[in-house]
Design a protein around this motif. Structure first.
Motif, PDB file in Angstrom:
ATOM      1  N   PRO A 133       0.810  -1.221   0.000  1.00  0.00           N
ATOM      2  CA  PRO A 133       0.000   0.000   0.000  1.00  0.00           C
ATOM      3  C   PRO A 133       0.840   1.267   0.000  1.00  0.00           C
ATOM      4  CG  PRO A 133       0.174  -0.829   2.218  1.00  0.00           C
ATOM      5  CD  PRO A 133       0.885  -1.831   1.328  1.00  0.00           C
ATOM      6  N   ASP A 134       0.246   2.360  -0.430  1.00  0.00           N
ATOM      7  CA  ASP A 134       0.855   3.670  -0.246  1.00  0.00           C
ATOM      8  C   ASP A 134       0.855   3.946   1.253  1.00  0.00           C
ATOM      9  OD1 ASP A 134       1.441   6.540  -1.604  1.00  0.00           O
ATOM     10  OD2 ASP A 134       0.256   6.797   0.207  1.00  0.00           O
ATOM     11  N   ILE A 135       1.927   4.492   1.758  1.00  0.00           N
ATOM     12  CA  ILE A 135       2.088   4.606   3.204  1.00  0.00           C
ATOM     13  C   ILE A 135       1.004   5.430   3.871  1.00  0.00           C
ATOM     14  CG2 ILE A 135       3.577   6.657   3.248  1.00  0.00           C
ATOM     15  CD1 ILE A 135       5.273   4.996   5.343  1.00  0.00           C
ATOM     16  N   TYR A 136       0.417   6.384   3.136  1.00  0.00           N
ATOM     17  CA  TYR A 136      -0.638   7.213   3.716  1.00  0.00           C
ATOM     18  C   TYR A 136      -1.991   7.074   3.021  1.00  0.00           C
ATOM     19  CZ  TYR A 136       2.924   9.643   6.445  1.00  0.00           C
ATOM     20  OH  TYR A 136       3.927   9.929   7.327  1.00  0.00           O
ATOM     21  N   GLN A 137      -1.997   7.056   1.701  1.00  0.00           N
ATOM     22  CA  GLN A 137      -3.263   7.130   0.976  1.00  0.00           C
ATOM     23  C   GLN A 137      -4.170   5.928   1.219  1.00  0.00           C
ATOM     24  OE1 GLN A 137      -4.521   9.781  -0.594  1.00  0.00           O
ATOM     25  NE2 GLN A 137      -2.700  10.799   0.197  1.00  0.00           N
ATOM     26  N   ASP A 138      -3.609   4.729   1.193  1.00  0.00           N
ATOM     27  CA  ASP A 138      -4.441   3.529   1.360  1.00  0.00           C
ATOM     28  C   ASP A 138      -4.982   3.384   2.780  1.00  0.00           C
ATOM     29  OD1 ASP A 138      -4.421   2.108  -1.268  1.00  0.00           O
ATOM     30  OD2 ASP A 138      -2.266   2.261  -0.970  1.00  0.00           O
ATOM     31  N   GLY A 139      -4.316   4.003   3.744  1.00  0.00           N
ATOM     32  CA  GLY A 139      -4.764   3.895   5.129  1.00  0.00           C
ATOM     33  C   GLY A 139      -5.469   5.142   5.637  1.00  0.00           C
ATOM     34  N   ARG A 140      -5.835   6.020   4.741  1.00  0.00           N
ATOM     35  CA  ARG A 140      -6.453   7.284   5.152  1.00  0.00           C
ATOM     36  C   ARG A 140      -7.870   7.052   5.674  1.00  0.00           C
ATOM     37  NH1 ARG A 140      -5.607  12.709   4.025  1.00  0.00           N
ATOM     38  NH2 ARG A 140      -7.464  14.030   4.049  1.00  0.00           N
ATOM     39  N   VAL A 141      -8.152   7.592   6.847  1.00  0.00           N
ATOM     40  CA  VAL A 141      -9.482   7.535   7.448  1.00  0.00           C
ATOM     41  C   VAL A 141     -10.091   8.931   7.367  1.00  0.00           C
ATOM     42  CG1 VAL A 141     -10.795   7.122   9.570  1.00  0.00           C
ATOM     43  CG2 VAL A 141      -8.831   5.671   9.015  1.00  0.00           C
ATOM     44  N   GLU A 142     -11.340   8.999   6.953  1.00  0.00           N
ATOM     45  CA  GLU A 142     -12.009  10.286   6.791  1.00  0.00           C
ATOM     46  C   GLU A 142     -12.531  10.808   8.130  1.00  0.00           C
ATOM     47  OE1 GLU A 142     -11.973  12.116   4.132  1.00  0.00           O
ATOM     48  OE2 GLU A 142     -10.874  10.567   3.034  1.00  0.00           O
ATOM     49  N   LEU A 143     -12.235  12.064   8.400  1.00  0.00           N
ATOM     50  CA  LEU A 143     -12.727  12.744   9.590  1.00  0.00           C
ATOM     51  C   LEU A 143     -14.193  13.118   9.403  1.00  0.00           C
ATOM     52  CD1 LEU A 143     -11.701  14.124  12.297  1.00  0.00           C
ATOM     53  CD2 LEU A 143     -11.498  16.206  10.930  1.00  0.00           C
ATOM     54  N   ARG A 144     -14.977  13.005  10.475  1.00  0.00           N
ATOM     55  CA  ARG A 144     -16.388  13.364  10.400  1.00  0.00           C
ATOM     56  C   ARG A 144     -16.696  14.499  11.370  1.00  0.00           C
ATOM     57  NH1 ARG A 144     -21.862  10.922  12.005  1.00  0.00           N
ATOM     58  NH2 ARG A 144     -20.770   9.769  13.633  1.00  0.00           N
ATOM     59  N   ILE A 145     -17.288  15.574  10.857  1.00  0.00           N
ATOM     60  CA  ILE A 145     -17.703  16.691  11.704  1.00  0.00           C
ATOM     61  C   ILE A 145     -19.120  16.407  12.183  1.00  0.00           C
ATOM     62  CG2 ILE A 145     -18.145  19.169  11.812  1.00  0.00           C
ATOM     63  CD1 ILE A 145     -16.204  19.476   9.437  1.00  0.00           C
ATOM     64  N   VAL A 146     -19.308  16.336  13.497  1.00  0.00           N
ATOM     65  CA  VAL A 146     -20.601  15.986  14.067  1.00  0.00           C
ATOM     66  C   VAL A 146     -21.178  17.184  14.835  1.00  0.00           C
ATOM     67  CG1 VAL A 146     -21.886  14.360  15.495  1.00  0.00           C
ATOM     68  CG2 VAL A 146     -19.816  13.601  14.309  1.00  0.00           C
ATOM     69  N   THR A 147     -22.440  17.478  14.596  1.00  0.00           N
ATOM     70  CA  THR A 147     -23.165  18.505  15.321  1.00  0.00           C
ATOM     71  C   THR A 147     -24.397  17.875  15.967  1.00  0.00           C
ATOM     72  OG1 THR A 147     -24.678  19.152  13.549  1.00  0.00           O
ATOM     73  CG2 THR A 147     -22.450  20.117  13.509  1.00  0.00           C
ATOM     74  N   ALA A 148     -25.170  18.679  16.670  1.00  0.00           N
ATOM     75  CA  ALA A 148     -26.398  18.181  17.276  1.00  0.00           C
ATOM     76  C   ALA A 148     -27.418  17.752  16.235  1.00  0.00           C
ATOM     77  CB  ALA A 148     -27.010  19.268  18.173  1.00  0.00           C
ATOM     78  N   GLU A 149     -27.240  18.209  15.000  1.00  0.00           N
ATOM     79  CA  GLU A 149     -28.219  17.929  13.951  1.00  0.00           C
ATOM     80  C   GLU A 149     -27.898  16.691  13.107  1.00  0.00           C
ATOM     81  OE1 GLU A 149     -30.968  19.514  13.856  1.00  0.00           O
ATOM     82  OE2 GLU A 149     -30.384  20.943  15.395  1.00  0.00           O
ATOM     83  N   ASN A 150     -26.646  16.191  13.160  1.00  0.00           N
ATOM     84  CA  ASN A 150     -26.320  15.054  12.287  1.00  0.00           C
ATOM     85  C   ASN A 150     -25.761  13.847  13.032  1.00  0.00           C
ATOM     86  OD1 ASN A 150     -23.758  16.004  12.893  1.00  0.00           O
ATOM     87  ND2 ASN A 150     -22.965  15.759  10.828  1.00  0.00           N
ATOM     88  N   MET A 151     -26.038  13.760  14.331  1.00  0.00           N
ATOM     89  CA  MET A 151     -25.581  12.600  15.084  1.00  0.00           C
ATOM     90  C   MET A 151     -26.274  11.331  14.596  1.00  0.00           C
ATOM     91  SD  MET A 151     -25.215  13.720  19.062  1.00  0.00           S
ATOM     92  CE  MET A 151     -26.849  14.409  19.187  1.00  0.00           C
ATOM     93  N   ALA A 152     -25.497  10.279  14.425  1.00  0.00           N
ATOM     94  CA  ALA A 152     -26.076   8.996  13.982  1.00  0.00           C
ATOM     95  C   ALA A 152     -26.701   8.286  15.174  1.00  0.00           C
ATOM     96  CB  ALA A 152     -24.996   8.139  13.360  1.00  0.00           C
TER      97      ALA A 152
END
Length: 338
Positions: A319-338
């Motif tokens: 794998p690419d040292i960073y790209q293949d293991g990249r995890v996406e950050l999620r911005i959470v507010t009171a309106e979009n909590m799962a």
């Protein structure tokens, strides 16, 4: 099959030629972890022959996580357990080991010992020379190591899985600049200022806020060392000294104590930003005390790191040292909590 190739396989696996012969010709009497080493060495040496099916021996993977008791690492441990259950014992045998972050020598020794027993290692560690040496030891033995959450730049790791911590801090800074348009003080609270993830988050936050919101005054970072009483004392003193606190960014844990102090000081309009979505931050979002939380997604960390390691062990995938293991950050507010 040339004898020189067999010798090379034996040298790479750290075993004798007789052991190589037993494994390649499936004569038995060899421990599963040694079988793995020989077959891995055979692939590395480019042995031109049909290799035995090693799926009868589950891949042995060890995961080293922090024992600090925070929600994120408890969730990570649970996610890895679920992955092992889903893949089944015929596919993977996963060992979860919780280690205190200090002293780092303890983790380094465990990593080295694990390299003698496991096919691959996933580790949460910090940027200390002794940890770099342990990863170099694994590299020289041909054991792939994935760093998790906190990267170790320059270390001999197979790849890194996690969010971009500096980018996470900059995201928090952007949110603060968009939320607070009136002048005032912004407080920064860091869990451990000697840990790279916190250093990068604070640096990103500082850079973004300095560039985007010159009307906001950044106070000195409060380094609480992940000790609740110390964080409470530092923050209480700062809140009493500050004239007009309009924002607070916490790069670590202890959100219960921080929110209680903000409420005591009646800072209900303060823009409060922290990390991870769990029971405490979920409640604070619902109450309106917390403005945003930036979630790392523990599940993605476990799924991506396990998938990359198994793909490498089974197919030699690099794998690419960073790209293949990249995890996406999620911005959470009171309106979009799962």
């Amino acid at each position: 099959m040339k004898k020189l190739t067999l010798i090379k396989v034996a040298e790479l696996a750290g075993v004798g030629i007789a052991t190589v012969d037993r494994v390649l010709n499936e004569r038995g009497g060899v421990r599963p972890e040694t079988v793995r080493k020989v077959l891995r060495a055979a692939r590395q040496a480019g042995l031109q022959r049909l290799l035995p099916d090693d799926t009868q021996h589950p891949w042995q993977i060890e995961v080293f996580l922090s024992s600090n008791g925070t929600w994120f690492f408890q969730q990570l441990a649970d996610e890895f357990a679920q992955i092992a259950d889903r893949l089944g014992y015929r596919k993977i045998k996963l060992f979860r080991t919780l280690v205190n972050e200090n002293p780092p020598e303890k983790l380094a020794e465990k990593i080295k010992k694990s390299s003698e027993l496991r096919d691959g290692i996933i580790v949460y560690g910090h940027d200390y020379p002794v940890i770099h040496q342990a990863l170099l030891h694994c590299h020289e033995k041909g054991i792939p190591v994935i760093t998790l959450v906190s990267d170790l730049p320059g270390a001999q790791r197979f790849c890194h899985v996690g969010i971009n911590q500096y980018q996470a801090g900059r995201t928090a800074g952007l949110l603060m600049s968009k939320s607070m348009k009136t002048p005032g003080d912004v407080i920064m609270v860091s869990g451990r200022f000697d840990f790279s993830a916190h250093i990068q988050r604070i640096a990103g936050f500082r850079d973004a806020l300095t560039q985007r919101a010159p009307w906001l005054r950044l106070r000195e970072v409060l380094a609480g060392e992940d000790e609740r009483h110390k964080i409470r004392a530092l923050l209480k003193q700062t809140l009493l000294q500050a004239d007009n606190v309009v924002g607070l960014y916490n790069s670590g844990d202890n959100n219960s104590d921080i929110s209680a102090l903000l409420q005591q000081q009646q800072l209900t309009d303060c823009c409060y930003i922290t990390h991870e979505l769990y029971d405490v931050t979920r409640l604070l979002l619902q109450q309106g005390t917390l403005s945003y939380t930036l979630d790392q997604n523990a599940r993605q960390h476990a799924v991506i790191s396990t998938d990359l390691l198994i793909r490498h062990l089974e197919t030699g995938f690099q794998p690419d040292i960073y790209q293949d293991g990249r995890v996406e950050l999620r911005i959470v507010t009171a309106e979009n909590m799962a």
